[in-house]
Design an enzyme around this catalytic site. Structure first.
Site, PDB file in Angstrom:
ATOM      1  N   ASP A   1      26.849  42.843  40.164  1.00 12.11           N
ATOM      2  CA  ASP A   1      27.374  42.673  38.814  1.00 12.11           C
ATOM      3  C   ASP A   1      26.335  43.212  37.824  1.00 12.11           C
ATOM      4  O   ASP A   1      25.236  42.658  37.732  1.00 12.11           O
ATOM      5  CB  ASP A   1      27.664  41.195  38.540  1.00 12.11           C
ATOM      6  CG  ASP A   1      28.414  40.967  37.251  1.00 12.11           C
ATOM      7  OD1 ASP A   1      28.489  41.898  36.408  1.00 12.11           O
ATOM      8  OD2 ASP A   1      28.931  39.854  37.068  1.00 12.11           O
TER       9      ASP A   1
ATOM     10  N   ARG B   1      33.007  45.498  36.914  1.00 17.89           N
ATOM     11  CA  ARG B   1      33.244  46.133  38.209  1.00 17.89           C
ATOM     12  C   ARG B   1      34.712  46.429  38.483  1.00 17.89           C
ATOM     13  O   ARG B   1      35.066  47.565  38.841  1.00 17.89           O
ATOM     14  CB  ARG B   1      32.678  45.251  39.326  1.00 17.89           C
ATOM     15  CG  ARG B   1      31.171  45.073  39.245  1.00 17.89           C
ATOM     16  CD  ARG B   1      30.672  44.005  40.180  1.00 17.89           C
ATOM     17  NE  ARG B   1      31.104  42.686  39.728  1.00 17.89           N
ATOM     18  CZ  ARG B   1      30.914  41.570  40.413  1.00 17.89           C
ATOM     19  NH1 ARG B   1      30.333  41.612  41.603  1.00 17.89           N
ATOM     20  NH2 ARG B   1      31.304  40.403  39.932  1.00 17.89           N
TER      21      ARG B   1
ATOM     22  N   CYS C   1      36.904  41.043  40.371  1.00 14.99           N
ATOM     23  CA  CYS C   1      35.522  40.599  40.197  1.00 14.99           C
ATOM     24  C   CYS C   1      35.550  39.282  39.425  1.00 14.99           C
ATOM     25  O   CYS C   1      36.612  38.652  39.321  1.00 14.99           O
ATOM     26  CB  CYS C   1      34.671  41.672  39.515  1.00 14.99           C
ATOM     27  SG  CYS C   1      35.086  42.026  37.790  1.00 14.99           S
TER      28      CYS C   1
END
Length: 165
Positions: A135, A26, A20
């Site tokens: 996100d 994440r 990420c």
């Protein structure tokens, strides 16, 4: 699938890299969930999960405290430390999984072109999930829960794919 049922050859290890942006929400959560799945299926000697970020904002830091807390409620421990993705890390893995399209493109840039073993997380997801793993960093607690729901739903499919490599 247990190791004896798997096509994985003795001594072969499949290394997965989740990616990420900052490597504090994440991708470390996906790594933690995958680690739990691997342990539950006694595949620790066969499958290794890792994570990295395409940006270097948080190198050396633990995952975001909100993600750690949300994952802990689900009995998932997040202990990785953020690191920046490098070209070497990309080419040393059998599977690289981007959490969203922006990071997918950035991974290709870092790698210097096409990466045959690069996939979008959503390539493994059911149609009900969004194309990009959102996100949760700038949102509330519900964003972290949503991301964990998505990761828990999809990581078993990624593990199955790894057992076919």
């Amino acid at each position: 699938m247990k190791p004896k049922d798997s096509p994985i050859l003795p001594g072969k290890k499949i290394r997965i890299m989740f990616v990420c942006l900052g490597n504090i929400c994440r991708s470390p959560a996906a790594q933690g969930i995958m680690d739990s799945l691997v342990a539950a299926q006694s595949l620790a000697g066969y499958i290794e999960a890792d994570s990295a970020g395409t940006a270097s904002y948080h190198i050396g830091k633990l995952p975001d405290v909100r993600m750690i807390a949300a994952a802990a409620k689900r009995k998932c421990q997040l202990i990785s430390r953020a690191k920046a993705l490098t070209r070497e890390l990309i080419w040393e893995r059998e599977l690289v999984v981007a959490m969203d399209r922006d990071n997918f493109d950035e991974i290709r840039r870092i790698a210097g072109g096409d990466v045959p073993h690069l996939k979008m997380f959503s390539d493994f997801s059911e149609a009900r999930w969004p194309r990009d793993v959102p996100d949760p960093y700038y949102g509330g607690e519900e964003g972290f829960e949503f991301v964990l729901d998505m990761l828990e739903s999809t990581c078993p499919r990624i593990l199955e794919k790894c057992l076919e490599i």
